[in-house]
Design an enzyme around this catalytic site. Structure first.
Site, mmCIF file in Angstrom:
data_model
loop_
_atom_site.group_PDB
_atom_site.id
_atom_site.type_symbol
_atom_site.label_atom_id
_atom_site.label_comp_id
_atom_site.label_asym_id
_atom_site.label_seq_id
_atom_site.Cartn_x
_atom_site.Cartn_y
_atom_site.Cartn_z
ATOM 1 N N GLU C 58 0.813 -1.223 0.000
ATOM 2 C CA GLU C 58 0.000 0.000 0.000
ATOM 3 C C GLU C 58 0.842 1.266 0.000
ATOM 4 O O GLU C 58 0.471 2.266 -0.624
ATOM 5 C CB GLU C 58 -0.944 -0.007 1.207
ATOM 6 C CG GLU C 58 -2.161 -0.914 1.052
ATOM 7 C CD GLU C 58 -1.866 -2.382 1.227
ATOM 8 O OE1 GLU C 58 -0.724 -2.734 1.596
ATOM 9 O OE2 GLU C 58 -2.775 -3.202 0.993
ATOM 10 N N HIS C 125 -11.950 -5.004 8.638
ATOM 11 C CA HIS C 125 -12.559 -4.942 7.297
ATOM 12 C C HIS C 125 -13.824 -4.092 7.339
ATOM 13 O O HIS C 125 -14.759 -4.308 6.569
ATOM 14 C CB HIS C 125 -12.894 -6.341 6.785
ATOM 15 C CG HIS C 125 -11.707 -7.182 6.450
ATOM 16 N ND1 HIS C 125 -10.908 -7.764 7.413
ATOM 17 C CD2 HIS C 125 -11.161 -7.536 5.253
ATOM 18 C CE1 HIS C 125 -9.942 -8.455 6.826
ATOM 19 N NE2 HIS C 125 -10.070 -8.332 5.521
HETATM 20 C C1 LIG Z 1 -1.709 -4.932 4.185
HETATM 21 C C2 LIG Z 1 -2.787 -5.745 3.575
HETATM 22 N N1 LIG Z 1 -3.219 -5.478 2.325
HETATM 23 C C3 LIG Z 1 -4.207 -6.188 1.749
HETATM 24 C C4 LIG Z 1 -4.814 -7.208 2.417
HETATM 25 C C5 LIG Z 1 -5.971 -8.000 1.774
HETATM 26 N N2 LIG Z 1 -5.599 -9.411 1.592
HETATM 27 C C6 LIG Z 1 -5.953 -10.365 2.479
HETATM 28 S S1 LIG Z 1 -5.313 -11.872 2.049
HETATM 29 C C7 LIG Z 1 -4.606 -11.253 0.652
HETATM 30 C C8 LIG Z 1 -3.804 -12.147 -0.239
HETATM 31 C C9 LIG Z 1 -2.676 -12.791 0.544
HETATM 32 O O1 LIG Z 1 -1.878 -13.556 -0.317
HETATM 33 P P1 LIG Z 1 -0.656 -14.371 0.279
HETATM 34 O O2 LIG Z 1 0.134 -13.481 1.184
HETATM 35 O O3 LIG Z 1 0.069 -14.996 -0.843
HETATM 36 O O4 LIG Z 1 -1.316 -15.455 1.235
HETATM 37 P P2 LIG Z 1 -2.258 -16.665 0.737
HETATM 38 O O5 LIG Z 1 -3.687 -16.154 0.817
HETATM 39 O O6 LIG Z 1 -1.867 -17.018 -0.673
HETATM 40 O O7 LIG Z 1 -2.024 -17.793 1.686
HETATM 41 C C10 LIG Z 1 -4.838 -9.886 0.524
HETATM 42 C C11 LIG Z 1 -4.365 -9.026 -0.575
HETATM 43 C C12 LIG Z 1 -4.364 -7.468 3.745
HETATM 44 N N3 LIG Z 1 -4.922 -8.439 4.480
HETATM 45 N N4 LIG Z 1 -3.356 -6.731 4.278
#
Ligand SMILES: Cc1ncc(C[n+]2csc(CCOP(=O)(O)OP(=O)(O)O)c2C)c(N)n1
Ligand SMILES: Cc1ncc(C[n+]2csc(CCOP(=O)(O)OP(=O)(O)O)c2C)c(N)n1
Ligand SMILES: [Mg+2]
Ligand SMILES: [Mg+2]
Lengths: 342, 321, 321, 342
Positions: C58, C125
């Site tokens: 971000e 959220h």
């Molecule tokens: C700082 C932040 N930005 C955006 C999000 C929204 N978000 C929640 S899970 C996710 C994807 C996470 O991907 P990854 O780190 O690869 O974990 P996975 O779900 O693949 O296990 C996002 C963008 C968040 N939780 N925190």
């Protein structure tokens, strides 16, 4: 990962190395001279806030300014007086910003190193370390979207600044977008009073490059020739589409963090070691050894720099300060919100 | 003996380290160097291994403090300037502030914010962020205006089981002196009448208390008595003291160095309007900095920031209302 | 044809991309996937190279948008949830907000914050951060409550030369429908009387406008007329509309989903108290969420958040005052 | 930098590998079973908010839970149901948190994966990715200050989470402090819908380790044995004072990001490739090949897991929801601020 720490390549060294080297040296002297003057003005109580000098950074800083072309983007940081001027910032901009002249690029609203001219490609830093890198990256993204080819952006950060989340996010994003960004980390061994061993635990900050998928270079920041070669190469590779480049320059901050700081915490063995060399003295010796200039000539250059600095300072000291009554106190570009306070 | 506001802050940390093994300090350059403002001078030597230099990583500084607090420690985090807490913001407002509510485990951390303006400090070394942090549930926000409060409130901040945003005003660091440090003092959550007066209540905190007192001095010469209420902490707000004062004077001026939209002034006026509707004989007055970033040039800065002069102007208007 | 609040947001971005080559969109999963809420559905295919998936960064998302804006682009950044803007906070409030003031170069970026609560969304959220961003000079903060405003204000946000925090309420995404999109609409800086009424002014914005309208409906059955003022944007605030309404009704309730300390409610009440001192016949009333994080459980959430019921309770009290 | 991607060492594999492996396998099955149940409850409209499952993550997740000891610290993330239970989280905690039971560890205030028991060493995540790593690091710093020896902290992050500034700051700080922290990055190829190539540009995320001065390991996340070996080794080295360890596990998310997501964007060639293997099927085959269990036995384990899940769900479905009227709505631990709203 390329690491030219040991054997800098000549790849991008133009035939005109001599002229380039001499030009860079003059900017270094000019930068040292104006910063010494600003320091003395600060000690005389004529500068509000702090004075942050690039003593010991001139070689790596000027290399950025020299290797960038008009139309490129430059995001200088605290200790880039030399690079700023080499890239095109008028000497008087720094003097006006430090002395708070209304005629300066920041109109007295911002001070000291927080200056720039966006339209000329020099981006003004905010104080938050690391936050400028993404801004330069975004400018490059915009240039690409507009179809501009072969633009390069270079920006500076310190060893301490590499610990910020902003540094990480921006480098990673630049790598993902394969932006023509050159990030120059000047490891001057200290972040304010904090030594490298309290700042990071890797062998060398250039080891960060592989983790971003960037090309990385180490360079001796006390050696102007190597700085020109390595930064020149990084800029050239960025321009040719090889993606972001990480240059880590090794030197020592030859001043306090700011003028108020006597830097008594600096390890004396560092000061007397290779990194403690004054890049201007080293360059001066090189000029002489190469027979590119003799002491008399170099002295003339110094005198010339002094003259220009004195002239600028005298001029600025007669310029008006900003007047609160005339100040528009306006935070919004949108005309109809100009007068809206809340 | 004479002690400054800054020395009181150092002293409080020294006492906390001496008396409570759970206390440690973490921040940039606070170790051997003693901090950018020398608020931790000599403490690293006095308390080995408990005054740690951090990397330039505000997010991790605060995040790690929360983790240490979970384990029963009482970390004191120094931001080099309040303005840089913006990069530790998420760990403050989402990790630290919500911990107790989410888990029932307290989060006794103190975050020191060297806040407020000084000539030549510019837009990123001058901010007042108490109004930002107060908006978030779970945070206590202290804004000491005196040497005594700087000392006792910092000790209290460290002792409290909740995360405290301790806003220390840089303008007061060396300008304020006291003869001694009060061992006992008002607890947080109680405001203080810094100067009694019959005619106009001036609600202020931090450095603005001194602008208010200067204004009171000047207005007294004109026969107008200002009653200066020092809020001491802006969250929680001690409302009884404010209402009691307004009940006496019927007039109120709120002075804050922060930006005008929202913030402490709006909160105080809104509550007086709601809870003390009948108490005001004249419109409440709000004095803030202008709604622009804080300018570098001392002349612009002096105009941007509320002054005793501005308070006097408003007080005179109020007396004529 | 019927279009939802969410579709209006997508439509506005589509139109902006179509009509202005300087516009591009940047955010997590907004490309081929069309965004977590589908607010950019199909846009990546329609406008190749101008709807970009970002890493989970971000700070860099906003920082890069500022750099692109310096170069004349008009970036629209989607935060996946408003709550995550806390990690882009510094680039928003210090880089973007101050750019024009520092340099005279405008910063025409739009940051979309999917904001506000939904049952089961929990503390991270659901946040409403308009009160935080409004405190900082240089930011415009929009809080559309209708499908028409969602559309026209987003187009306006992108067209404006200042950084805009565009707070779109997730609760309204699919619950609100309109027959058509207004091509012309009120500009930002003008509030709207959503429902006229004689007795009590209810000032609201975003999802709370609909709680206010529901309350007005109910109170009408009791013969009490609520006048609902939709602020539309909280910074700048249209004060004339609020004052004019209070001048008619003499009573005011301010409703906001955000936390109680400070924020829009405090700002509105403080200004009414100051600028409309004589207009109120009864104490101004403030209704906010409770001063705790936003609970996950739908039952707790429903109690935590202001409701039409709560507005009615306060309205009745006011009528008896 | 150690990189055991190719040849995992046996260093820390105890004689009791068989028991450890079987125990881990049972947790994996238990995790898969409860998450499938929660998903079906979600589809039936019985769960507020989302359901986030660890399908495909069970092997790497359980390895953390198995290798940590009581008294250690664990910071699980979205997809760590298996690791949570192996480290000691009761099955019912997850069910209660998803169904919002007042009797759950989060009392209905928080939901789904945002749960933990700090006093038992399982730290509850907030949603902001990357922000938990520094918290775990801080806990380890505290343990050290209190003189506790040989404590280890492990925490999870995804490929997407590595792009956060918080990730960078926390790893760097942990390395500077030489904390016994094991950071397990599970690269499941996607962050929600975002593929690796839009998330980072390095060859392999394990290449980040050298830039922090951490020991780094790659591991096949579909192979339980390798996960146990590599995580076991990292935990052991952290415990023995070798500083923070970075483990990068390679697998594929075998589900949508959450239950609402059909994951239609997943590259089908990945699903059919090695990383697309289901770690539970792989482990099952291994058990049989080793003669450690036959299909019948494994089926019994599955049935047992099902039984326990059904039991827990039925129990929780009869538990009270939080009552707004009884809720204390209290943000402050300090008694005298308990009732202060503002
Ligand atoms: C700082 C932040 N930005 C955006 C999000 C929204 N978000 C929640 S899970 C996710 C994807 C996470 O991907 P990854 O780190 O690869 O974990 P996975 O779900 O693949 O296990 C996002 C963008 C968040 N939780 N925190
Ligand atoms: C995010 C952030 N935190 C803290 C500071 C305060 N600060 C200003 S300069 C500095 C030291 C910078 O050290 P380094 O990055 O090595 O640059 P150098 O001064 O050595 O050139 C610090 C801590 C800041 N500007 N930004
Ligand atoms: Mg440095
Ligand atoms: Mg992933």
């Amino acid at each position: 990962m390329l690491n030219t720490l040991t054997e800098p390549t000549r790849e991008v060294m133009p035939a005109g190395l001599k002229d380039q080297y001499i030009g860079a040296f003059k900017w270094m002297v000019q930068a040292r001279t104006v910063e010494e003057k600003l320091s003395s003005l600060w000690r005389a109580g004529k500068v509000a806030g702090g004075v942050y000098v690039g003593k010991g950074h001139e070689a790596i800083s000027v290399a950025m300014g020299v290797m960038l072309k008009p139309g490129d983007v430059f995001g200088p940081l605290i200790r880039d007086q030399a690079g700023r001027m080499a890239f095109g910032e008028p000497l008087i901009d720094g003097v006006r910003t430090y002395l708070g002249s209304k005629l300066g690029p920041m109109r007295g609203r911002e001070g000291n190193v927080h200056r720039g001219r966006i339209r000329e490609g020099t981006f003004p830093m905010i104080s938050h370390l690391g936050s400028l890198i993404a801004v330069v990256a975004g400018a490059l993204l915009a240039r690409r979207m507009r179809g501009e080819q072969h633009v390069v952006g270079a920006t500076s950060i310190g060893d301490g600044g590499t610990s910020t989340g902003a540094f990480h996010e921006a480098l990673n994003m630049a790598a993902v977008e394969r932006l023509p960004l050159v990030v120059v980390v000047t490891n001057n061994r200290y972040a304010y009073s904090t030594p490298n061993q309290r700042q990071f635990a890797c062998r060398d900050l250039v080891d960060r490059a592989i983790g971003y998928g960037m090309e990385g270079y180490g360079v001796d920041g006390t050696d102007l020739k190597e700085c020109l070669e390595v930064v020149g190469r990084a800029v050239a590779r960025a321009r040719r589409g090889h993606g972001p480049q990480l240059v880590v320059a090794s030197c020592l901050r030859l001043s306090g963090h700011a003028e108020h700081d006597d830097a008594s915490y600096v390890d004396p063995t560092l000061s007397t070691s290779h990194v403690g060399r004054d890049c201007i003295k080293v360059a001066e010796q090189y000029l002489i050894d190469q027979g590119w200039a003799d002491r008399a000539t170099i002295l003339r250059w110094r005198e010339h720099a002094k003259g220009e600095v004195e002239e600028a300072v005298v001029k600025v000291q007669h310029e008006p300060a900003p007047d609160p009554a005339e100040e528009e106190w306006r935070s919004y570009a949108t005309e109809r919100f100009a007068t809206v306070v809340l | 003996m004479s002690i400054t506001y800054l020395e009181a802050i150092r002293e409080a940390q020294s006492v906390a380290l001496r008396d409570d093994p759970r206390v440690y300090l973490y921040g940039q350059d606070i170790g051997p160097f003693g901090g950018a403002f020398k608020a931790t001078k000599d403490l690293a030597a006095l308390y080995p291994g408990r005054v740690l230099d951090s990397p330039i990583s505000e997010d991790a500084m605060v995040g790690s403090a929360v983790g240490a607090a979970m384990e029963g420690m009482r970390p004191v985090v120094e931001m080099q300037f309040a303005d840089f807490s913006s990069v530790g913001f998420n760990q403050i407002v989402n990790q630290a502030a919500t911990l107790y509510w989410r888990t029932g485990v307290p989060c006794p951390i103190t975050i020191r914010l060297p806040a407020g303006g000084n000539p030549g400090a510019g837009p990123f070394h001058s901010q007042m962020l108490e109004g930002i942090y107060s908006h978030f549930p779970g945070l206590i926000v202290m804004t000491p205006a005196t040497v005594e409060d700087a000392y006792s409130m910092l000790l209290e901040a460290i002792a409290l089981d909740d995360p405290v945003i301790y806003c220390e005003h840089k303008y007061l660091y060396n300008r304020l002196k006291a003869d001694a440090l009060s061992t006992s003092n008002l607890p947080t959550g109680q405001a203080r009448v810094a100067r009694p007066g019959r005619d106009v209540t001036v609600v202020a905190y931090s450095a603005m208390v001194h602008e208010a007192l200067a204004a009171a001095e000047e207005m007294a010469r004109e026969g107008v008595e200002l009653e200066v209420v020092d809020l001491r902490a802006v969250k929680p707000l001690d409302f009884d003291t404010v209402l009691a004062s307004v009940a006496r004077t019927g007039r109120m001026i709120c002075v804050a160095e922060s930006w005008p939209w929202g913030g402490t002034n709006a909160e105080v006026i809104a509550r007086v309007a709601s809870e003390g509707f009948t108490l005001l004989d004249a419109p409440p007055v709000r004095i803030n900095s202008f709604d622009t970033p804080i300018p570098y040039h001392p002349k612009l800065w002096a105009a941007h920031r509320p002054s005793s002069k501005a308070i006097c102007v408003e007080a005179r208007k109020l007396m004529e209302w």
